[in-house]
Design a protein around this motif. Structure first.
Motif, PDB file in Angstrom:
ATOM      1  N   ARG A  30      58.828 102.992  68.215  1.00  0.00           N
ATOM      2  CA  ARG A  30      58.013 101.837  67.818  1.00  0.00           C
ATOM      3  C   ARG A  30      58.525 101.246  66.512  1.00  0.00           C
ATOM      4  N   GLU A  31      58.872 102.097  65.572  1.00  0.00           N
ATOM      5  CA  GLU A  31      59.401 101.611  64.296  1.00  0.00           C
ATOM      6  C   GLU A  31      60.731 100.886  64.511  1.00  0.00           C
ATOM      7  N   TYR A  32      61.583 101.446  65.357  1.00  0.00           N
ATOM      8  CA  TYR A  32      62.877 100.819  65.639  1.00  0.00           C
ATOM      9  C   TYR A  32      62.684  99.470  66.320  1.00  0.00           C
ATOM     10  N   ASN A  33      61.719  99.396  67.256  1.00  0.00           N
ATOM     11  CA  ASN A  33      61.432  98.145  67.934  1.00  0.00           C
ATOM     12  C   ASN A  33      60.907  97.096  66.953  1.00  0.00           C
ATOM     13  N   SER A  34      60.081  97.534  65.997  1.00  0.00           N
ATOM     14  CA  SER A  34      59.572  96.618  64.987  1.00  0.00           C
ATOM     15  C   SER A  34      60.707  96.076  64.121  1.00  0.00           C
ATOM     16  N   GLN A  35      61.658  96.942  63.771  1.00  0.00           N
ATOM     17  CA  GLN A  35      62.814  96.494  62.990  1.00  0.00           C
ATOM     18  C   GLN A  35      63.645  95.482  63.763  1.00  0.00           C
ATOM     19  N   LEU A  36      63.823  95.712  65.066  1.00  0.00           N
ATOM     20  CA  LEU A  36      64.578  94.769  65.883  1.00  0.00           C
ATOM     21  C   LEU A  36      63.883  93.407  65.951  1.00  0.00           C
ATOM     22  N   GLU A  37      62.555  93.417  66.067  1.00  0.00           N
ATOM     23  CA  GLU A  37      61.808  92.157  66.107  1.00  0.00           C
ATOM     24  C   GLU A  37      61.954  91.395  64.789  1.00  0.00           C
ATOM     25  N   GLN A  38      61.906  92.113  63.669  1.00  0.00           N
ATOM     26  CA  GLN A  38      62.074  91.466  62.371  1.00  0.00           C
ATOM     27  C   GLN A  38      63.473  90.882  62.222  1.00  0.00           C
ATOM     28  N   GLN A  39      64.488  91.637  62.678  1.00  0.00           N
ATOM     29  CA  GLN A  39      65.855  91.147  62.594  1.00  0.00           C
ATOM     30  C   GLN A  39      66.042  89.918  63.476  1.00  0.00           C
ATOM     31  N   TYR A  40      65.422  89.924  64.661  1.00  0.00           N
ATOM     32  CA  TYR A  40      65.525  88.767  65.553  1.00  0.00           C
ATOM     33  C   TYR A  40      64.881  87.533  64.921  1.00  0.00           C
ATOM     34  N   GLN A  51      64.474  86.944  61.755  1.00  0.00           N
ATOM     35  CA  GLN A  51      65.310  86.513  60.639  1.00  0.00           C
ATOM     36  C   GLN A  51      66.543  85.757  61.131  1.00  0.00           C
TER      37      GLN A  51
END
Length: 215
Positions: free
Chosen positions: A87-97, A99
């Motif tokens: 879940r944390e990794y998915n959240s990071q991917l969403e933030q990177q997307y 940005q």
């Protein structure tokens, strides 16, 4: 005495049976090694092997099923243990997307400004909006460029679609821009179809009005 005699007789019989089994085994091994592949002992071995083959297949299937269930349980356990990390990794991917999408839109806006500058031979300085007025009657924004970069009061500010406002004040590193939608703004405008000229003014509700047109 009778009991001792019976015990001794039983021990002698066990020994005789053991010796007989050993002798029979030696004889069968010798005969097996000397006879051909079509001999009676080889034939008996093939029959016994064929009879127990289904049991071996069932045992292998049960072992494979047990192994599969074990792997499935391990996978389920691993997923549960790593769910928080995923879940944390998915959240990071969403933030990177998000940005990257913002960078993409900014690059498109900058490209439009460059095209506008090249088409109309405009000499200016690029700036970014860093603040907005909180007053309902004021339509102004703050940009991140000021007098240090040559910005001064009265200069026209343009965006990708054309003129958006005018600089009303400037400091060393920032400047305040009054937008065309501000009630106090005013800019000369022309109706392209009739070539009629007028004054474009803003309003409290954010609409633009073209005034002072000839009848």
């Amino acid at each position: 005495m009778a009991l001792n005699f019976q015990q001794q007789s039983s021990a002698l019989m066990r020994r005789a049976l053991l010796i007989g089994l050993i002798a029979a085994s030696i004889i069968m091994v010798t005969a097996y090694s000397r006879e051909g592949s079509t001999g009676p002992l080889h034939t008996l071995q093939s029959a016994v092997s064929g009879a127990v083959s289904p049991l071996r297949i069932v045992g292998g299937s049960v072992e494979a099923a047990t192994s599969t269930v074990g792997d499935t349980m391990e996978n389920i356990t691993a997923d549960q243990n790593t769910l928080t990390g995923l879940r944390e990794y998915n959240s990071q991917l969403e933030q990177q997307y998000a940005q990257m999408e913002e960078y993409k839109q900014e690059a498109q806006r900058l490209q439009k400004l460059l095209d506008l500058k090249d088409n109309y031979q405009i000499d200016g300085t690029g700036a970014r909006v860093i603040g907005r007025s909180s007053e309902a009657w004021s339509q102004t924004v703050i940009i991140n460029k000021g007098t240090n970069e040559g910005i001064s009061t009265g200069q026209t500010v343009i965006g990708t679609s054309g003129v958006v406002g005018q600089v009303v004040s400037a400091s060393g590193s920032t400047a305040t821009v009054r937008l065309l939608t501000d009630p106090q703004s005013g800019a000369a405008a022309m109706v392209q179809s009739s070539r009629a000229e007028g004054i474009l003014r803003g309003s409290l509700i954010g609409l633009l009005y073209l005034e002072d047109l000839d009848a």
